[in-house]
Design a protein around this motif. Structure first.
Motif, short mmCIF file in Angstrom:
data_model
loop_
_atom_site.label_atom_id
_atom_site.label_comp_id
_atom_site.label_asym_id
_atom_site.label_seq_id
_atom_site.Cartn_x
_atom_site.Cartn_y
_atom_site.Cartn_z
N LEU A 1 46.95 57.00 22.67
CA LEU A 1 46.03 57.02 21.55
C LEU A 1 46.27 55.85 20.60
N GLN A 2 47.55 55.55 20.35
CA GLN A 2 47.89 54.44 19.46
C GLN A 2 47.39 53.12 20.03
N TRP A 3 47.62 52.91 21.35
CA TRP A 3 47.20 51.65 21.98
C TRP A 3 45.69 51.50 22.00
N LYS A 4 45.01 52.52 22.46
CA LYS A 4 43.58 52.39 22.71
C LYS A 4 42.73 52.57 21.45
N TYR A 5 43.13 53.47 20.57
CA TYR A 5 42.29 53.85 19.45
C TYR A 5 42.67 53.17 18.14
N LEU A 6 43.93 52.81 18.00
CA LEU A 6 44.39 52.34 16.70
C LEU A 6 44.81 50.88 16.68
N ASP A 7 45.28 50.33 17.81
CA ASP A 7 45.88 49.00 17.80
C ASP A 7 45.01 47.90 18.40
N SER A 8 43.82 48.20 18.86
CA SER A 8 42.98 47.21 19.53
C SER A 8 42.73 46.00 18.65
N VAL A 9 42.82 44.81 19.26
CA VAL A 9 42.54 43.57 18.52
C VAL A 9 41.06 43.47 18.16
N PHE A 10 40.23 44.29 18.77
CA PHE A 10 38.79 44.23 18.52
C PHE A 10 38.33 45.23 17.45
N GLY A 11 39.25 45.99 16.89
CA GLY A 11 38.87 46.90 15.82
C GLY A 11 39.00 48.36 16.21
N LYS A 12 38.54 49.23 15.33
CA LYS A 12 38.67 50.67 15.51
C LYS A 12 37.48 51.24 16.28
N PRO A 13 37.72 52.29 17.07
CA PRO A 13 36.62 52.92 17.81
C PRO A 13 35.82 53.86 16.92
N SER B 1 33.12 68.73 23.41
CA SER B 1 32.64 67.52 24.06
C SER B 1 32.87 66.34 23.13
N SER B 2 33.17 65.19 23.73
CA SER B 2 33.37 63.99 22.91
C SER B 2 33.12 62.74 23.74
N SER B 3 32.88 61.65 23.05
CA SER B 3 32.74 60.35 23.69
C SER B 3 33.23 59.28 22.72
N LEU B 4 33.99 58.35 23.24
CA LEU B 4 34.54 57.26 22.44
C LEU B 4 33.68 56.02 22.60
N LEU B 5 33.41 55.31 21.51
CA LEU B 5 32.85 53.96 21.57
C LEU B 5 34.01 53.00 21.37
N TRP B 6 34.41 52.36 22.47
CA TRP B 6 35.58 51.48 22.48
C TRP B 6 35.15 50.07 22.10
N PRO B 7 35.72 49.49 21.05
CA PRO B 7 35.26 48.16 20.61
C PRO B 7 35.67 47.06 21.57
N TRP B 8 34.78 46.10 21.74
CA TRP B 8 35.04 44.97 22.62
C TRP B 8 34.32 43.75 22.04
N GLN B 9 34.69 42.57 22.51
CA GLN B 9 33.98 41.36 22.08
C GLN B 9 33.69 40.47 23.28
N PHE B 10 32.47 39.90 23.28
CA PHE B 10 32.09 38.89 24.25
C PHE B 10 31.65 37.64 23.51
N ILE B 11 31.67 36.53 24.24
CA ILE B 11 31.25 35.27 23.65
C ILE B 11 30.36 34.54 24.64
N CYS B 12 29.30 33.93 24.13
CA CYS B 12 28.37 33.17 24.97
C CYS B 12 27.78 32.05 24.13
N ARG B 13 27.95 30.82 24.58
CA ARG B 13 27.48 29.62 23.86
C ARG B 13 27.95 29.63 22.41
N THR C 1 34.62 37.63 28.09
CA THR C 1 35.46 38.32 27.11
C THR C 1 35.94 37.31 26.08
N ASN C 2 35.85 37.66 24.82
CA ASN C 2 36.34 36.80 23.74
C ASN C 2 37.84 37.07 23.58
N ARG C 3 38.64 36.33 24.34
CA ARG C 3 40.09 36.57 24.37
C ARG C 3 40.74 35.93 23.14
N ILE C 4 40.62 36.61 22.04
CA ILE C 4 41.14 36.10 20.77
C ILE C 4 42.66 36.17 20.74
#
Length: 330
Positions: free
Chosen positions: A41-53, A66-78, A198-201
């Motif tokens: 939970l700490q890794w996936k939900y709290l520590d992501s470099v892309f922000g909080k879910p 029932s539940s569903s997580l929106l996991w933050p991610w970043q992409f980059i294009c041009r 993937t925006n590998r920041i």
């Protein structure tokens, strides 16, 4: 009575209920011997470099069902960064399955996503759930092509029989990821390419791979002149057999053949029965069949664009610099 909740900050009670729901639902069907705990939970939900879910839940008489997580991610294009989400950890408690709760959850969360001005969401549903996504307006991109090279056919059959559950293999010290080196190899010029990547920041490699609470990852980096190309892999044990999964590639794309020669050396070192990797359109991996790789199709990629100007480009699978690390459970 069913009540809907949108959670952006998990309380200690939320955390306990949420982990219990995940383990009760996934415990018997998951591919790996993975217990989702506080470290997960700490890794996936709290520590992501892309922000909080963002977590969407349904409760019935105050019981989390029932539940569903929106996991933050970043992409980059041009050069443009897109802050998006992947719905994952979508579960309905076994006692409440077959009651239409997945549809109920979608009815609530899709308007919530629109309200937040998220440009798009993406996911990799299996065959059981893909039609549910399409029903709610998701765009179908591709039945995802993987490349596989078999070293031990008996091991391949045993691992994919569904009877064995995997554990990660410890990575040899000299193969372990140097996140700083990976960040350097990741070619910053890609940020201005047409490909959706993937925006590998800063901090991405450490968070996504070094800090993962379950999987162990290694790296392969090759260099020729000023060209450097890297890959991240993991090795998993199923009974007496092992698989090597290539989960990410970055850097110069003209050295794919040489890169996979080095990956094959790692497979031999770890006694893997087979090597498997997503076929990445950006890295032009189609010629690897000459080296004994063949194509299989598994999992689906779907996307729901909320920014209409993105629809044509982002719903074309060939425009993606795709990698398995985009998926939350590899």
């Amino acid at each position: 009575m069913i009540t809907y909740h949108s959670i952006e900050n998990l309380s200690s009670i939320d955390q306990e209920d949420f982990l219990k729901l995940l383990n009760d639902t996934f415990g018997k069907q998951q591919r790996y011997k993975w217990n989702r705990n506080e470290k997960y939970l700490q890794w996936k939900y709290l520590d992501s470099v892309f922000g909080k879910p963002i977590i969407h839940t349904l409760k019935k008489s105050e019981k989390l069902v029932s539940s569903s997580l929106l996991w933050p991610w970043q992409f980059i294009c041009r050069g443009e960064v897109f802050k998006v989400y992947q719905p994952c950890d979508t579960v309905v408690h076994p006692s409440f399955q077959g009651q239409g709760l997945f549809s109920e959850l979608n009815k609530f969360r899709i308007p919530d996503i629109k309200k937040r001005q998220i440009p798009f969401v993406y996911n990799f549903p299996n065959e059981k759930s893909v039609n549910g996504y399409i029903k709610f307006g998701w765009k179908y991109l591709e039945k995802m092509p993987w490349l596989i090279k078999v070293k031990n056919p008996i091991g391949l059959l045993a691992i994919n029989s569904g009877k064995l559950r995997g554990n990660p293999v410890e990575i040899i010290e000299t193969d372990k990821i140097n996140s700083g080196e990976c960040h350097i190899v990741n070619n910053t010029r890609e940020k201005f390419f047409e490909t959706i990547s993937t925006n590998r920041i800063e901090g991405y490699f450490k968070w996504r791979f070094n800090d993962h609470p379950f999987f162990n990852y290694g790296q392969v980096i090759i260099e020729k002149g000023k060209k450097r190309t890297g890959a991240i892999f993991c090795v998993n044990q199923f009974g007496s057999y092992r698989e090597l999964v290539v989960v990410d590639m970055f850097g110069d794309r003209t050295q794919v053949k040489e890169l996979f020669k080095e990956i094959e050396k790692k497979a031999k070192r770890y006694k893997a029965s087979y090597i498997i990797s997503l076929q990445n359109p950006y890295y032009k991996m189609n010629k690897l069949y000459l080296n004994g790789y063949f194509k299989v199709r598994n999992k689906n990629m779907v996307l729901m664009p909320f920014d209409v100007r993105l629809e044509d480009k982002f719903t074309n699978y060939n425009n993606w610099n795709i990698n398995a690390a985009m998926h939350d459970s590899i």
